[in-house]
Write a protein that holds these residues in place. Structure first.
Motif, short mmCIF file in Angstrom:
data_model
loop_
_atom_site.label_atom_id
_atom_site.label_comp_id
_atom_site.label_asym_id
_atom_site.label_seq_id
_atom_site.Cartn_x
_atom_site.Cartn_y
_atom_site.Cartn_z
N SER B 85 0.85 -1.19 0.00
CA SER B 85 0.00 0.00 0.00
C SER B 85 0.89 1.24 0.00
CB SER B 85 -0.95 0.00 1.18
OG SER B 85 -0.32 0.47 2.33
N ALA B 86 1.64 1.38 -1.07
CA ALA B 86 2.65 2.43 -1.14
C ALA B 86 2.06 3.82 -0.99
CB ALA B 86 3.41 2.31 -2.46
N ASN B 87 0.85 4.02 -1.50
CA ASN B 87 0.26 5.37 -1.43
C ASN B 87 0.04 5.80 0.01
OD1 ASN B 87 -0.11 6.29 -4.13
ND2 ASN B 87 -1.50 4.58 -4.37
N GLY B 88 -0.35 4.86 0.86
CA GLY B 88 -0.54 5.19 2.27
C GLY B 88 0.75 5.66 2.90
N ASN B 89 1.85 5.01 2.56
CA ASN B 89 3.14 5.42 3.12
C ASN B 89 3.54 6.79 2.62
OD1 ASN B 89 2.91 2.66 3.70
ND2 ASN B 89 5.11 2.45 3.77
N ASN B 90 3.35 7.03 1.32
CA ASN B 90 3.64 8.36 0.77
C ASN B 90 2.82 9.40 1.50
OD1 ASN B 90 3.66 7.21 -2.68
ND2 ASN B 90 5.19 7.06 -1.09
N LEU B 91 1.56 9.06 1.76
CA LEU B 91 0.65 10.02 2.37
C LEU B 91 1.10 10.39 3.78
CD1 LEU B 91 -1.92 11.64 2.38
CD2 LEU B 91 -3.18 9.60 3.02
N VAL B 92 1.45 9.39 4.59
CA VAL B 92 1.79 9.71 5.97
C VAL B 92 3.10 10.49 6.03
CG1 VAL B 92 2.95 7.53 6.50
CG2 VAL B 92 1.89 8.83 8.31
N TYR B 93 4.03 10.16 5.15
CA TYR B 93 5.28 10.92 5.12
C TYR B 93 5.00 12.37 4.70
CZ TYR B 93 9.65 12.71 3.33
OH TYR B 93 10.73 13.51 3.09
N SER B 94 4.16 12.53 3.68
CA SER B 94 3.84 13.88 3.22
C SER B 94 3.14 14.67 4.31
CB SER B 94 2.95 13.83 1.98
OG SER B 94 3.57 13.09 0.97
N LEU B 95 2.24 14.01 5.04
CA LEU B 95 1.53 14.71 6.11
C LEU B 95 2.49 15.18 7.19
CD1 LEU B 95 -1.69 12.55 6.57
CD2 LEU B 95 -1.55 14.83 5.63
N ALA B 96 3.47 14.34 7.51
CA ALA B 96 4.44 14.72 8.54
C ALA B 96 5.27 15.92 8.09
CB ALA B 96 5.34 13.55 8.89
N VAL B 97 5.72 15.89 6.82
CA VAL B 97 6.52 17.01 6.32
C VAL B 97 5.67 18.28 6.25
CG1 VAL B 97 7.89 17.85 4.39
CG2 VAL B 97 8.04 15.47 5.05
N GLU B 98 4.42 18.11 5.82
CA GLU B 98 3.54 19.28 5.74
C GLU B 98 3.24 19.85 7.11
OE1 GLU B 98 0.40 17.60 3.52
OE2 GLU B 98 1.61 17.58 1.71
N LYS B 99 3.20 18.98 8.11
CA LYS B 99 3.00 19.47 9.47
C LYS B 99 4.19 20.33 9.90
CE LYS B 99 1.41 17.44 13.82
NZ LYS B 99 1.11 16.16 14.46
N LEU B 100 5.38 19.90 9.53
CA LEU B 100 6.57 20.70 9.84
C LEU B 100 6.54 22.02 9.09
CD1 LEU B 100 9.45 18.08 9.72
CD2 LEU B 100 8.89 19.51 11.67
N LEU B 101 6.14 21.96 7.82
CA LEU B 101 6.12 23.15 6.98
C LEU B 101 4.92 24.04 7.29
CD1 LEU B 101 6.91 21.41 3.62
CD2 LEU B 101 8.31 23.19 4.59
N ASP B 102 3.90 23.45 7.91
CA ASP B 102 2.66 24.16 8.23
C ASP B 102 1.98 24.69 6.96
OD1 ASP B 102 0.77 24.86 9.99
OD2 ASP B 102 1.73 26.68 10.73
#
Lengths: 200, 405
Positions: B85-102
């Motif tokens: 389920s590669a998309n899920g992994n991409n998603l959670v990583y992106s969410l974490a980076v976006e949280k840092l970037l706000d």
């Protein structure tokens, strides 16, 4: 139901402070997450309290992980080379809390296996990759790495790409202690992955 | 070169409890260990007294490698963890980076992310259903359900050109919009999938052999599951209505109408039923996404994170600078740490990133759901027969790529 806030502090922080007046070193809020930095020796008591207290019910152990801050250029939350971060979740408030402890090389951390049995694997992983020892852990030996591995690869002083190439004949990689080995993944600073990094 | 031992001795794992027991290896090359998992069993006759898992055969140091990659390049690392389920992994990583970037993602981007994540969930559950049934001796479901999975992988190929590792969800949004002709393809798939799933269900749900093998096997209570760090279908099969999509919504999951399937007994059969129902719920979500797909941009307009569109480069100097800076240096989130979590197909999937203000993560850590769920194997298996261990491993739904990273 969101977590109640008392005078700008979350309920967990207030409860932990009330029960363990000396355990909290500082509380950090960042992007809606709360990190409670606690004293290393009281981590098991604080976790037990968070789990058992009727008001909080942090019964879900999400994970624990570690960060090596030895090459960190900024201000730190805690003293000590490593920080171990525990991630707990309460189904009552649907909220998440992070507990952080600082630990130095050679120091031991009380294990949480007795509080949450799910701490067994992540603590084993942290020991394997960082060399942080958990006192009282039932099985602290190599987990992800082979039994005879030397060093703890997620430490910042462990070189990337510096290990022996097992399946190549008559080749020896550089020793782990050799810090002059370039890091193979650094592509932007002019080094590329195609460079001969293993000294062969 | 010093000699390396790849098969450590069993003595380091546990002590035998009595003289009458036998230590036996299952794996790492056993077909029903779903990859390269080695389970060391202590047996009294055919009954499991104790067991321990040996992992790490697929360890490639992705967390270490991630510390040397720019944020945008690090995405490809996450695909290869839970490759089902590669998309899920991409998603959670992106969410974490976006949280840092706000930064915020526009509604269309959110909806497309939900769509890809739910397609991934169905694809992952398809593999689970096929292999789980195969482990217990039912061969037909594997072929029937993999036919459906192929259609999903074809859709990923339409999006990204890659079937298994799309890396299409990136920090800042997506790499591109939904391709032409995708909507029709998705609608056709949604129409075909439910009857196909029913067909497979018909082979198993009321099959007496299947029930014999799964009911009452590998029971885990809700309290145990949480204390062992197990989430997802394992917790839900034990009666906990706990789903991060409902409890801590992300990507606009609160906009969609879907239920959390819950069972009560917490055995292998209940986990099987919960996952089947989850696929139905995912179909419901996908139908709502495609019916109400918002118009507009699919990526953040923050040019410091998302590269400008190609046509702007010809007319705007500023865009050209942004383009050049992003593809050479990348972007640098502010100093801090962030944890983001999503409801992956196997449970809570988390990503913890520490940023030191440079263009590479200082610490990149994934909280893999299979890794934590695997701990449940011991309490679930003790007292059961060795053949039941196979059923239990299948019902935990592990992916070794994610466990070893």
């Amino acid at each position: 139901m969101p977590i109640p806030i008392y005078q700008g502090e979350r309920l967990e922080v207030v409860c932990v402070r009330e029960r363990f007046p000396n355990a909290i070193i500082r509380v950090k809020e960042y992007r809606d997450d709360t990190f409670i930095c606690v004293d290393r020796e009281s981590i098991a008591d604080v976790a037990t309290f968070l789990r058992d207290d009727e008001r909080l019910q942090y019964t879900y152990f999400v994970e624990c992980t570690c960060v090596d801050y030895s090459s960190w250029p900024h201000e730190r939350d805690l003293p000590g080379r490593f920080e171990v971060i525990y991630n707990l979740y309460s189904l009552k408030y649907r909220s998440r809390i992070f507990l952080k402890i600082g630990v130095d090389d050679g120091q031991e951390v009380p294990t949480l296996v007795g509080v949450y049995p799910g701490a067994e694997y992540p603590e084993r992983e942290v020991w394997d990759l960082y060399g942080v020892r958990f006192r009282g852990h039932p099985k602290l030996h190599r987990f992800l790495l082979p039994d005879d591995w030397v060093g703890h690869p997620l430490r910042k002083d462990f070189p990337l790409g510096g290990e022996d190439v097992v399946f190549a004949q008559n080749t020896v990689g550089p020793a782990v202690e050799d810090e002059s080995v370039p890091h193979a993944g650094e592509s932007f600073e002019g080094r590329t992955g195609s460079e001969d990094v293993s000294g062969r | 070169m010093k000699e390396q031992t790849f098969m450590p001795s069993t003595e380091t794992l546990f002590e035998r409890t009595s003289d009458t027991t036998m230590i036996m290896n299952m794996g790492p090359q056993h077909p029903s260990t779903h990859g390269v998992l080695r389970v060391v069993l202590e047996l009294e006759g055919e009954t499991v007294v104790n067991l321990d898992c040996q992992i790490g055969y697929l360890h490639t140091g992705m967390e270490k490698e991630g510390e040397y990659q720019q944020y945008l390049k690090c995405v490809t690392m996450t695909d290869r963890m839970d490759y089902l389920s590669a998309n899920g992994n991409n998603l959670v990583y992106s969410l974490a980076v976006e949280k840092l970037l706000d930064i915020e993602i526009p509604p269309r981007g959110q909806a497309l992310r939900v769509m890809l994540a739910e397609l991934s969930r169905i694809a992952s559950h398809c593999v689970w259903l096929g292999t789980h049934a195969l482990d217990l001796g039912a061969m037909t479901p594997f072929f029937w359900i993999f036919r459906e999975r192929e259609k999903i992988l074809d859709m990923f190929e339409m999006f990204s050109g890659v079937r298994m590792m799309p890396s299409w969800i990136v920090p800042g949004g997506l790499r591109g919009d939904m391709p032409e002709g995708f909507e029709e393809k998705l609608r056709a798939f949604l129409k075909e999938f439910s009857p196909a799933l029913e067909e497979v269900e018909g082979l198993l749900v009321s099959n007496p052999i299947w029930k014999e093998r799964t009911i009452g096997v590998g029971v885990m209570t809700a309290e145990e599951a949480l204390a062992y760090g197990c989430s997802g279908p394992i917790a839900r099969a034990a009666g906990l209505a706990f789903d991060l999509r409902k409890s801590n919504p992300y990507c606009g999951y609160e906009l969609y109408d879907f239920a959390i399937p819950v069972a009560s007994n917490g055995d292998v059969y209940d986990r099987f039923l919960v996952r089947l129902a989850e696929m139905r719920e995912s179909v419901k979500i996908l139908q709502q996404v495609i019916d109400g797909l918002p118009e507009g941009p699919w990526s953040s307009s923050d040019r410091k994170v998302v590269p400008p569109p190609r046509e702007e480069l010809d007319t705007s100097m500023e865009s050209l600078i942004h383009h050049f800076k992003l593809w050479t240096e990348g972007f640098a989130p502010p100093v801090g740490e962030a944890y983001a979590a999503i409801e992956g197909p196997k449970g809570e999937l988390g990503c913890y990133i520490v940023s030191d203000g440079s263009n590479k993560p200082y610490r990149f850590h994934m909280r893999p759901s299979s890794f934590m769920n695997l701990q449940a194997l011991r309490p679930m298996s003790i007292g059961h027969l060795i053949a039941d261990v196979v059923a239990i491993i299948g019902s935990i739904d592990i992916v070794l790529g994610e466990i070893d990273r």
